[in-house]
Every structure is written in C-alpha cells, then in structure tokens.
Design a protein around this motif. Sequence first.
Motif: not given
Lengths: 296, 253
Positions: A112-113, B34, B162, B165-168, B184, B228, B231
């Motif tokens: 989870i980010s 994304t 990951l 995908w989760n990068d902001w 994100q 989320a 992922m």
Amino acid sequence: MKKNAGLSMLALPGFLLIIVFNYLPLYGLLLPFKSYRYNLGIWNSPWVGFDNFGFLFNGDVLYRVLRNTILYNMTFIVLGTTLSVVVALLLYELSRRFVRAYQTILFIPYFISWVVAGFAFRSLFDMEYGVINRFLVSLGEEPILWYSDPKYWPYIIVIAAVWKGLGYSSVIYYAALMGIDSEYYDAAKIDGASKIRQAFSISVPMIKPIIIMLVILQIGSICYSDFGLFYNVTLNSSLLYSTTDVIDTFVYRSLIDLGDIGMASAAGFFQSIVGFCLVLVTNTIVKKINPENSLF
Amino acid sequence: MRFGYSIIPKNFTWDAYRVILHSPQTLLQSYFVTIATTVVGSIVGMWVTTSYAYAISRKDYRFRSFLAFFIFFTMLFHGGMVPSYILMVKWLGLKNTALALILPYLISGWFVMLMKGFLQTIPEAVIESAKIDGAGELRIFAQIVLPISKPALATLGLFFALQYWNDWWLTLLYVEHDNLMKLQYLLIRVLKNMEYLNSAEAIEYGLVKPGMLVPSLSARMAMCILAAGPMLLVFPLFQKYFVQGLTVGSVKG
C-alpha cells in the motif's frame, strides 16, 4: 577481449543511468557553498563560504529536525530489526502450509502506498469520524484531537513504520534462514537443544552477516527519513512539527514552499556527509570485531 | 490555512469534487499515466538492472569489481534532493514530461545487489557450455540466463511495479500538468481538497452551501481502493516466487 565487450554492452545502459542520476548530482555538493542563481547555474553562482550552513545551524528548527530524525531512525533500527528477526524465526518454525498466509498478511501494508496508508490512519484518528474517537465518545470520554497534539505522534509514527516495513524485512531474514543447512538443526536436536536454544545458537548466528549488513546500511541513512511516512501519515500538519518534522520534510519545505535552495542544499549536504561518515565508522568497528561481517 | 496547502493550486478545488461524482476524465487520465509509467518503467528497469547485475555477477568479467563498486557506492553516498532536482529540471529539462516519472527509478543499488546475488547462483557450467556452442554474450543472457531466472525476475518485476504504481513523489516534484498526474498524487489532492470543502472557510466564501453534500468518508475510501486495489490483486500472483527470489546471497561490494 570479445567476451568483455559483450558483457560491457549489457552493463552499458545501467552504467549510463548511474552516471547521470547518481554521479552527476554529486556536482551539486558544491551548492551549499554558493548563493545559487537560477540563471547563472551552479558553477557561475557566487561563492558564499559557509553562510548557508550558518543560517541552517542558527535556526532553532535544526535542533528539532535533527533530534526527530535521529531518534526515529534509531528506534526503527532497533525495534524494526529485532521484530523482523523474531517474526522471521517464527515463520521458520511454522509449518510450510501456513507460511504463505502469514506472509500475505504481513506483506499487504508493504504494497500500500503511504498515501493510502496515511488515509487508513486518518480513518483511525479522525477528530469526528475516526474509529478511536468514536469509541472514546461511546465510552463517555472526551474525543482526542490527534492531528493537533504532537505528543501522540512518536508512537503513531513508529507503529506506522513498523507495520509497513515488517513484512518485507522479515521475509529477507526468512530467506536467509531458508539457506541454512538443516544438518545443523538435526545435530542440535540429537544433542537435545530446545527450539529457543536452536534459535539463539544456530539461526541468529547464521543470519548475523545479513543482519549486520542491513543495520550498517540503515545507519548510513540515519539522517534520511521516509518522506512518504512523515508527509502523508501526519497529513503534513504544521501543528505536529515539534515531533514529526524530519530533515527530509524540512528540506522539501525549504525547496518547494520557500524556494530556499541554499538552506535546502546545506541540509542535504549534511545528510550525505554525516551518513557516509557513519557508514565508514560503523564498518570499521565491525571490521575490527569480525572482518567477515564488514560491508566492504 | 495550514502550511503545506500552498503547493496546491486553488482553482483545483472544484475538480476534486467532480472527479468522483461527475466527470471521470481526470481519474481515467491518471489511471492511464500510472499504468503506462508502471509498464514502461518496470520493463526497462528490469532489463537495465538485470543486465548490469548479470555483468557484475560473472567472475570472468574484467570490469566486474569496478562496476560492482560503482553501483555499491551509490548506496552509501548521494548528492541529495536539491542537486537531483536541479539535474532533472534544469540540466535535463524534464519538468512536466513523462520521462521525469520514469527515469529516476530505473536503476538502484539495492535491486542490482538482489539480482546479482541471485545470478551468482547460476552454475558456470551452464554458461560455459553455451559459449562452446558459439553463443554471444547477449544471446546467452537473453536465451539462457533470463529464462532460468524467472523467480528472481518475478520478484524484481513486482518491486518495480510497486515502486512505479505507488509513486507520488516524482509527480509532486516534477509535474504540474493535470494530464500527467499519477493516481497516488491525485488521491492526495482529492483528500486535501475535500478537507478544504469541509472547512468553515469554504462555507463562508460560498463554495459550499450549508447542508450541501461533500463526498463522505466512504467516497474517499472508494478513491483509496481505486488507488491501492490493482497492486493488491497482482501480489498473490507473484507471491510464490517471493521467498525464492529474495534470497540475497553475498552482497559484498
């Protein structure tokens, strides 16, 4: 020679990327000693000696930011490493059938980010709708204003960091445990060693090299923090800065919100140099004690 | 208003509201950005990382120890955030480009070390015999090494996916255009803007009429699931390779 050429071709793209993204920025280590002007570039901007550092070290922010960064990281290293090793040992003892289920549960937070994780914590600590406050109200207690009271945050931050990182680090140690020759355990069993005894006399010593390696690397980044954690989980609330502001969030604010390149780069320089020195010192100490375990 | 809010353009306030309830364009666009950066970044990153790690895993390679140290050093020492920012924005001119969302994460010391540890376990005899059959290095790498490294590649691929995908963070630093915004980061903006819509000022200035419905907590939760979910769906598919692929091996410089 032809053999080397072929392998060099394979390494080339990575090599170029490392030069551009990891080594070119080292030139910017000159920045803190300059009064940076965008139009002049790094080299042509005037030298100012240690002025940027003076500004940094005179501010009362430095003490707060430094204390938070180092204390949090030390807690993460000690608590995180201990818990990960314990969890890895427990996973190792479990029957193989259930290992995957536990790994999945441990790993979900890792996937989870921090943005989403921050929101998950928000749903716990929200002033009005948060689970905890609703529970307090239902007990007839006063709700707690979590996001404006810094005193709770050291605990929340540590819990959040451990919660998110435990799965990953414990699987690294678990993988190392899987590599241990089972003959050691068989021999120990014949000698009548208990499970606990086996863990301390075989498992931990065998994975010690990897534990030490990871700890040295963590010590090297003791001045760095996970920006996502400190920015998203705290909702970047300025009321909480006394316990949640770390060097990275401070550098970010100096750069983006205030546009103060001098101060931001001085703080960044400090992180790089101190981190590097700490790695060298730790590594030398480890090498003195046992050369086998040193990083380089 | 609180400190961190100043980086968010005020005119976006209403878009946030619309994103969920009215117009899905922003959301779809950021899904596209994304997914595209994740796919491209993961594939290129895996190639770059694995080929570099393979070269330094070969004991008969001449520049092995130099290149190994070259990447190892980046784990110990780096320039910090400000020089990287100047590099990206000024020297490479990558502000507001898709490349800014891909390039910085393509290679990292830790991933190279993980892969090197795995690739070192490949028996030399396999490579020797391919060489005797006259295969070039590239061919050996692509046709022999990659296929037998599937568990490690699956792990690496998952890590890359990951990360992208989760990068902001890269969006926060390098992108101002709405059409290049990652999921994100969109989520951060939506959450913050809703905060604003719920505040007393918003009512005072007539942005929100008293009693008007601002998206509830559950609507925000829905945003989180959107960000989320994918992922978490991918993870179980890769999990069986995980422990196998994570075996670190010797990571000495």
